[in-house]
Structure formats: structure tokens, C-alpha cells
Design a protein around this motif. Sequence first.
Motif, PDB file in Angstrom:
ATOM      1  N   ALA A 294      41.188   2.592 -77.145  1.00  0.00           N
ATOM      2  CA  ALA A 294      41.875   2.258 -75.895  1.00  0.00           C
ATOM      3  C   ALA A 294      41.042   2.699 -74.701  1.00  0.00           C
ATOM      4  CB  ALA A 294      43.240   2.936 -75.864  1.00  0.00           C
ATOM      5  N   LYS A 295      41.215   1.997 -73.580  1.00  0.00           N
ATOM      6  CA  LYS A 295      40.461   2.365 -72.377  1.00  0.00           C
ATOM      7  C   LYS A 295      40.943   3.705 -71.838  1.00  0.00           C
ATOM      8  CE  LYS A 295      38.961  -2.189 -70.952  1.00  0.00           C
ATOM      9  NZ  LYS A 295      38.953  -3.246 -69.946  1.00  0.00           N
ATOM     10  N   VAL A 296      40.007   4.487 -71.355  1.00  0.00           N
ATOM     11  CA  VAL A 296      40.319   5.830 -70.866  1.00  0.00           C
ATOM     12  C   VAL A 296      41.029   5.739 -69.512  1.00  0.00           C
ATOM     13  CG1 VAL A 296      38.119   6.180 -69.640  1.00  0.00           C
ATOM     14  CG2 VAL A 296      39.322   8.159 -70.610  1.00  0.00           C
ATOM     15  N   LEU A 297      41.890   6.708 -69.235  1.00  0.00           N
ATOM     16  CA  LEU A 297      42.570   6.806 -67.940  1.00  0.00           C
ATOM     17  C   LEU A 297      42.076   8.070 -67.244  1.00  0.00           C
ATOM     18  CD1 LEU A 297      46.174   6.197 -69.362  1.00  0.00           C
ATOM     19  CD2 LEU A 297      44.667   4.467 -68.342  1.00  0.00           C
ATOM     20  N   ARG A 298      41.733   7.943 -65.956  1.00  0.00           N
ATOM     21  CA  ARG A 298      41.245   9.108 -65.230  1.00  0.00           C
ATOM     22  C   ARG A 298      42.420   9.816 -64.561  1.00  0.00           C
ATOM     23  NH1 ARG A 298      37.419   7.652 -60.607  1.00  0.00           N
ATOM     24  NH2 ARG A 298      39.317   8.143 -59.438  1.00  0.00           N
ATOM     25  N   THR A 420      33.190   2.265 -73.599  1.00  0.00           N
ATOM     26  CA  THR A 420      32.021   2.282 -72.728  1.00  0.00           C
ATOM     27  C   THR A 420      32.342   1.686 -71.364  1.00  0.00           C
ATOM     28  OG1 THR A 420      30.358   2.337 -74.466  1.00  0.00           O
ATOM     29  CG2 THR A 420      29.723   1.255 -72.408  1.00  0.00           C
ATOM     30  N   GLN A 421      32.986   0.516 -71.364  1.00  0.00           N
ATOM     31  CA  GLN A 421      33.300  -0.127 -70.084  1.00  0.00           C
ATOM     32  C   GLN A 421      34.146   0.789 -69.206  1.00  0.00           C
ATOM     33  OE1 GLN A 421      35.207  -3.600 -71.662  1.00  0.00           O
ATOM     34  NE2 GLN A 421      33.388  -4.886 -71.498  1.00  0.00           N
ATOM     35  N   SER A 422      35.175   1.390 -69.796  1.00  0.00           N
ATOM     36  CA  SER A 422      36.100   2.172 -68.979  1.00  0.00           C
ATOM     37  C   SER A 422      35.516   3.529 -68.593  1.00  0.00           C
ATOM     38  CB  SER A 422      37.432   2.338 -69.711  1.00  0.00           C
ATOM     39  OG  SER A 422      37.237   2.972 -70.964  1.00  0.00           O
TER      40      SER A 422
END
Lengths: 453, 190
Positions: A294-298, A420-422
Motif C-alpha cells: 500500500a502507498k505510504v501516508l506521511r 517507491t512512487q509514494s
Amino acid sequence: MAVAKEKRIILKYADARGYSNDLPCYLEHGGYDMLKKAVKSKPEDICEEVLKSGVRGRGGAGFPTGMKWKFLDRKSGKPIYLICNADESEPGTFKDRQIIYKDPHQLIEGMMISAYAIQAKQAFIYIRAEFFEGARILDRAIAEAKAKNLCGDNILGSGYSCEIVVHRGAGAYICGEETGLIESLEGKRPNPRIKPPYFPAVLGVYQCPTIVNNVETLCNVKHILEMGSDAFGQLGIPNNTGTRIWCVSGQVQKPGYFEFECGALTLGEMIYDVCGGLNPGRSLKAVIPGGSSAKVLRADERFTGTHKDGTDFDWGITDIPLDFDGPIAAGSMSGSGGIIVMDDSVDIVEALANINAFYAHESCGQCTPCREGSLWMRKITTRMCSGGAREEDSDLLVSVADQIEGRTICAFGEAAAWPTQSFVAKFKDEFIAKANQPAPDDDAEGPARLQLI
Amino acid sequence: MELSTDTLTKIDEVVARYPEKQSATLMVIHLIQDEKGCISDGAVEWIAERLEVEPVNIYEVVTFYPMIRREPWGKTHVRVCRTLPCALRGSYKTCRTLEEKLGVKEGHVSEDGDFSIEFMECLADCGKGPVVIVDEKTYEDVQGEAAEKFAELLKNHTLDKDRNFTSYEDGLAKPRKKTVASSKKGTGKK
Ligand SMILES: Cc1cc2nc3c(=O)[nH]c(=O)nc-3n(C[C@H](O)[C@H](O)[C@H](O)COP(=O)(O)O)c2cc1C
Ligand code: SF4
Ligand code: FES
């Protein structure tokens, strides 16, 4: 507002004092009553209940289970197969393990009800090989159930027969992907199949219609029958019905697995209230909400947009509701329910390098963008960590990821590209700073000794 | 290739479970690997004949899966989880500690053949990392000083007897013998 309490339905007994994983114990707790009810009902009525319950798959994609069952090709006249996906291979996920080891009969009952509902000829449990004892527990439980006529021949005198076979994998993540799993079950390399035409419900194992469902999904079927689809649909929120088992790992004080009604709490409540918050003196840096794919959340991001019903939302990371749709609205996904928490001590480039090493190791190698791209992403992030990278490497990294996404046979491509993208989009400064570090003097032990966290 | 009658019986049983023989490939490989420690060229030929496929069909499988071995691991095989959740809790250090104490590098077998270490991908127990599997038992929270102690016990072959380390498997409630109630430790927390 007080934080919601855990609502244990699937894990109701798993950790209860005095509860063991044998048949006598399960029967004492009302076990197999729903199977008895099921074999007296019409199969299509059970399918209808599952559809009406709105239950969505717990394996990663969140696809409505009843709908999947409807896609079964029944016209071909070929035998139908049911497969339980017990590969539990998405990093950060450890929920199916609890069911398999502590309450295996619940899974078997859920499977037999499902098998009867779709009129499967045979059922399989594909279990990851690292669950050595788990496979033995399931084998024993199946033997116990068979001895009491709860699976196998002429189940409970209904005239319906279905054997369950436990099939062990051998350490490959791609066997969690349903068509890779099917190839593996056929005794081949687990190279995923292309869809179309290979939708398992039409062309699955042995080219026959096949339903693949996650362990937790199949357990839910039992509870849908017990509660009725209306009551089940009341749990959670619309389009996100039932409970979910969330697995929290990483840098919180009390990691673990927790079952809540869908949407009953926010990510912030999960981290700070349920899991006791971060370690002393630490602050939140990032969260991966649905397994490593899953995409990371900052931590300091704002998530804004409009829901399907037209209402607007404006969330900080702690406001994201824990259900299927919340993490999607925030640009990521709830995936397999694996929440990985990172505090400010984490070197974000090392974290991505660690993840990239996973995907490079696990690509099946069929599609060029995935096979080559995953290796390049590992190479570039490793170079960033060992020193001697170039400033433009972070852009190079993203361009490799962009060339994987959407160009592969299976969703592993996306799973490998999204981190990588996120990570780079959200922490670009750290990637540039890391890349600008000077190369270290020759380390006698070489890059294999590199510590990716 | 010679196999024990026990393994041969189990193989017959396993093959009979599948609608198509080739499906039994992985399960037969596991049974043979359990007895022999690895899958030799002879084993590949034997399996191909038993399942009525070509040897290449078995080679393609043997050469793909990480847990299928062409050479045996050590007498005690130690798997350390490498993936992010465990790494965040110190698994790289744990692996290093084990390497030092057991005198063997990850991916290798010690000279005396007693130990081998493998750095593996996620073992699906991430809440209590670093996770270490010794042979077939799963140990949790093996980090810092505990990792040193753990490695020491392992080296002395006394891990089984030590009360500080109970494996996930041994921590499960014992199955009942019909009606005798058994008590269970722990509620998912240690
Ligand atoms: C790379 C990859 C790995 C996957 N791993 C798993 C897994 O370990 N367990 C699982 O249940 N589903 C996994 N899935 C999802 C399955 O392909 C499939 O969608 C799921 O088992 C369907 O069950 P459900 O509808 O009950 O969720 C994975 C998917 C991909 C693309
Ligand atoms: S995307 Fe990757 S894992 Fe999936 S089929 Fe292609 S090469 Fe294999
Ligand atoms: S990351 Fe180590 S068990 Fe999942």
C-alpha cells in the motif's frame, strides 16, 4: 468521544481462556451448527445471503464476495472448486495465522458452508509452508471433522460431499496472488495467469470454475448465516460491512491484531489508543496502512476530496477511518489490513530499500517491467543507503516504478511500484539528502552487510 | 533414490488426494525434503516418474521456490525475518547476533554442519518481531539482549528447555482429551 471497543466475531474465542483448537471444544461452543443449518437450505439461498450481506474480500482487493460467487461459470458443466487462500504473505499481515492455529474448525465450517453454497466438488487450503504446525493443525482438524461426518462424504447425511485438501506452498510471496496460487496448486511454477481470460471463476484450477477466498472471508460466511445478512450488514458502515481484523506492527508500544467493526475507529485511535501510542519521546513519521504494497501516508499530510455521496472530507493522518474506503480516499488502501507504523527515528530511504529488496526477491520474473524494474529499484535504493548515489537517482527511481505500473500480468507490478512512487513523492528531500552522502571507504564486508534498518 | 516406507506411504496418500497427479508436486517435494534434507537430481527424476511428468516439470518447481533446497541446511536451521516490520524492531541486528554466536553467515551452513541461518521474507507474525523460526518453531521478540541469550541457548542446544522463550506453537492451548478442560496461557499478549 470514547474509542470504540473491539468487536470480536471471528476472533471471539481464539484467545479466550480455556479455548483449544480441537473439535470437542469447538462443538461445545456451538460449532458446526451453521453447517447443519446450511445443508438444510438451498445453496442459492446461501449465495444470496452472502451477496446481500455486502461482505467484501479480506485478502487484499476488497472485492464483494457474493458478486465473485455470482461470476462462477455454471453453464460449462465443469466441476467447481473452492480454494482458501491461507498464504498470508503480504508483509505486515498476521491475522489468518491466528484463525488457523487457534480456531481451525471455524475456517473448516466456513469453507464447508461456502463449498455447499457454490456446490464445489472439492476444496483446497493453500497454506504457506512457514506455517509448519498450522498445516498439521488443519490436517488434524479435517480428520476430526471427517470422523464426525462434517466434511468429506455425504456431509451430515445431506447427500453433498466435499473433501478438503491442505496444500503447502514453499516460501514464495507470489503464491498469494490467486492465479499464481492456482498454478502452484497444479504443481507448476507460480507464474500468474493473464486476466482475461483466466478469471478463476471461469477458468481456474484445471481450467475449471474456481472460487479463491481469503481465510477471514470464508470465516465471515459462517457468521453471515448465523446473524442473517441484514444483521451482518448492520455491522460496520454501508459498503464496508462486518468487522475487520487489523494487524498493527512497527513502532507502537503495543502492536498486535485487533478486530473492530469496519469504520468504528480512525487510524489515530488505533495507533494512540488501542496500540498505546508511539515509543516514549518519539513522534509519528509515516504509516503504511494496508500491507507493504500500500502507498505510504506521511504524518503531516492533509487528505482532501469528495466522497461518492458528494460530501467533502479534509483529514489529517489520524482522522482516516479504518474501513475499506477510508484509506482508498486517502490515496492508499486498506489491503490486507496490515498497518505498519514508523516513527521519527526511521530512515525513510532505508525503509524503502528494505521494501524494494522484498519485491526484487519475490517477482516471479514473467514480465520484463516487473522483473527488471524491481531489481533496479532495489539496486538504486541500496546504492542510496550505501553511499555513492547521485542526486537525480530519486527521479530515476520513480521513472522505473512508473514503467512497471499498469504494464504487467498481475497486480504484483503495482504492489512493487506503489511503495517507491509514494515514498519518493512524499519524502523527496530525504531521498536527495541520502543520495548526496559521500561514498564510504571500502567496507571490507561489502554491500551484503548493509543494514536496511 | 531410496525412501523409507513411511515416506512412501505418505506419498501415496498425498498423491491420491488430488484430481491430477502433478498437483502433488510440492507436497511430494516436502515429504522427500523432510527425509533427505534436500531435493537431489535423483529425487527430481524419481518424482517425475511417480507423478508421470517430465523431469523438467519438476526442475521448474525445484528451482523457483525459496524453501526447496538442492543441498541440505545445517542440523538446526534458523530462519530470521528480514522484512520491514521485523527490521523496524531490529531483525538485522538479531541476524548479526545469531551469525556471530553460531559462527555462520546467513545463507550458509556452519563448517561442522550443526547450524545454518537464512534471512527470510515476512513470516506472518509481524506484531512481535523480530521473528525467528528454529527448525519448525516460531519465536517472537528476539531482539537486543534477548537475542544474545537466545543465540547462546541455541548454540548449547538448550533453547527447548528454557522458560524465557516459548515458541508461538508451544504457547497454544493444548487440545483436549475429550472432556478434560485445559487452561490456556496468554491472550495474544506476553
Ligand atoms: C502479489 C499478491 C499477493 C497476494 N497475497 C495474498 C495473500 O497472501 N492472501 C490472500 O488472501 N490474498 C492475497 N492476494 C489477493 C488474492 O489474489 C485474491 O484476491 C484473494 O485471495 C481473494 O480473496 P478475497 O476475495 O476473499 O479477498 C494477493 C494478491 C497479490 C496481487
Ligand atoms: S507482475 Fe511481476 S510477479 Fe506478476 S506476473 Fe509479472 S513478473 Fe510475475
Ligand atoms: S515482517 Fe517479520 S514476520 Fe512479518
